[in-house]
Design a protein around this motif. Sequence first.
Motif, PDB file in Angstrom:
ATOM      1  N   THR A 190    -108.670 -10.087  12.853  1.00 55.27           N
ATOM      2  CA  THR A 190    -108.425 -11.242  13.719  1.00 55.27           C
ATOM      3  C   THR A 190    -106.995 -11.207  14.241  1.00 55.27           C
ATOM      4  O   THR A 190    -106.056 -10.945  13.480  1.00 55.27           O
ATOM      5  CB  THR A 190    -108.655 -12.554  12.954  1.00 55.27           C
ATOM      6  N   VAL A 191    -106.836 -11.456  15.523  1.00 55.00           N
ATOM      7  CA  VAL A 191    -105.525 -11.515  16.164  1.00 55.00           C
ATOM      8  C   VAL A 191    -105.350 -12.929  16.709  1.00 55.00           C
ATOM      9  O   VAL A 191    -106.161 -13.397  17.521  1.00 55.00           O
ATOM     10  CB  VAL A 191    -105.406 -10.480  17.297  1.00 55.00           C
ATOM     11  N   LEU A 192    -104.304 -13.619  16.266  1.00 60.07           N
ATOM     12  CA  LEU A 192    -104.084 -15.028  16.589  1.00 60.07           C
ATOM     13  C   LEU A 192    -102.813 -15.193  17.409  1.00 60.07           C
ATOM     14  O   LEU A 192    -101.736 -14.766  17.001  1.00 60.07           O
ATOM     15  CB  LEU A 192    -103.971 -15.842  15.295  1.00 60.07           C
ATOM     16  N   GLY A 193    -102.940 -15.831  18.565  1.00 61.13           N
ATOM     17  CA  GLY A 193    -101.777 -16.156  19.379  1.00 61.13           C
ATOM     18  C   GLY A 193    -102.071 -17.390  20.211  1.00 61.13           C
ATOM     19  O   GLY A 193    -103.031 -17.397  20.986  1.00 61.13           O
ATOM     20  N   LEU A 194    -101.292 -18.444  20.042  1.00 58.65           N
ATOM     21  CA  LEU A 194    -101.530 -19.701  20.725  1.00 58.65           C
ATOM     22  C   LEU A 194    -100.368 -20.021  21.668  1.00 58.65           C
ATOM     23  O   LEU A 194     -99.251 -19.567  21.485  1.00 58.65           O
ATOM     24  CB  LEU A 194    -101.698 -20.833  19.707  1.00 58.65           C
TER      25      LEU A 194
END
Length: 305
Positions: free
Chosen positions: A155-159
Amino acid sequence: MPSPQQARAQASAITSGRTAEETEVSATSRLRTLFDRPRLSPGQRRIAQYLIEHLPEAAFLSITDLADRVGVSQPSVTRFASAVGFSGYPALRERLQSIALGGRGTGPADENRGNELQAAVDAEIENLENLRRDFADADRVIDVGRKLAASTPLTVLGLRISVSLAEYFAYAARRVHPDVRLVTRGGSVAYDALLQSREAGGTWVLAFSMPRHAHETLNAVRVARGAGLKVALITDLALGPVVDEADVTFATGTGSRLVFDSYAAPGVMCAALLQAMTDADPERTQARLEGYEQVADQHQFFLRD
């Protein structure tokens, strides 16, 4: 009082044809720009805040007096001067006095820094040089790359502002990894994705947290950790609540000379982790890249240069 970003907008304006009066920036704004460095420790931020709030007097203090006023050690003041780009406290004090007396003054290497755009490039070069020094010991990057490669799904998370870095990493990672899940929406949407990733067998999340750091990023990282996922974090800070929640952190400087940050060093950090992922499983990497090239040729994804 203007926000730090408003101050940067004033200090870094590049519109041609402005008069001298229009280009003048307050001493407070100039100090905020000077001290706007991502790697300042809490103690160093206290020194910066004291100097901003007490400039007329503080600019003429000895290193001993300044340390006493702020409640830090003299070596801490020396390290602060170095952290904001000066050879030592005397050079920083000279710059502070120039600002306090109303002169533009010069900082380290400012004589040849050129205009604000060139200064922004110089700052990014400094960030890259710092990253190069960090890469002298590549074992941590190699180790995390292996762990990311082994996590299926990954999973790659960027907000918010971090979306662009997360999208770049996920796009490239999909070329060499069989199941990459990109999360760019916060709240319950992010929570669902993280929990599903863990249920599907995922073990790691790569998260991005660039300034301004969002509460929803911190919450998502906490959810990931609560679900049993490990978190690798790419950010601009060595300290802070998001860093405290991560299992491993890669702190890289961001360009902060213009109104909006630039990400040369975080981009190279992404590429380094991607390289480590490809090296972790060469056979899988080769097979997936060959398969992708076949599909790309079949469907003519790209122009022939």
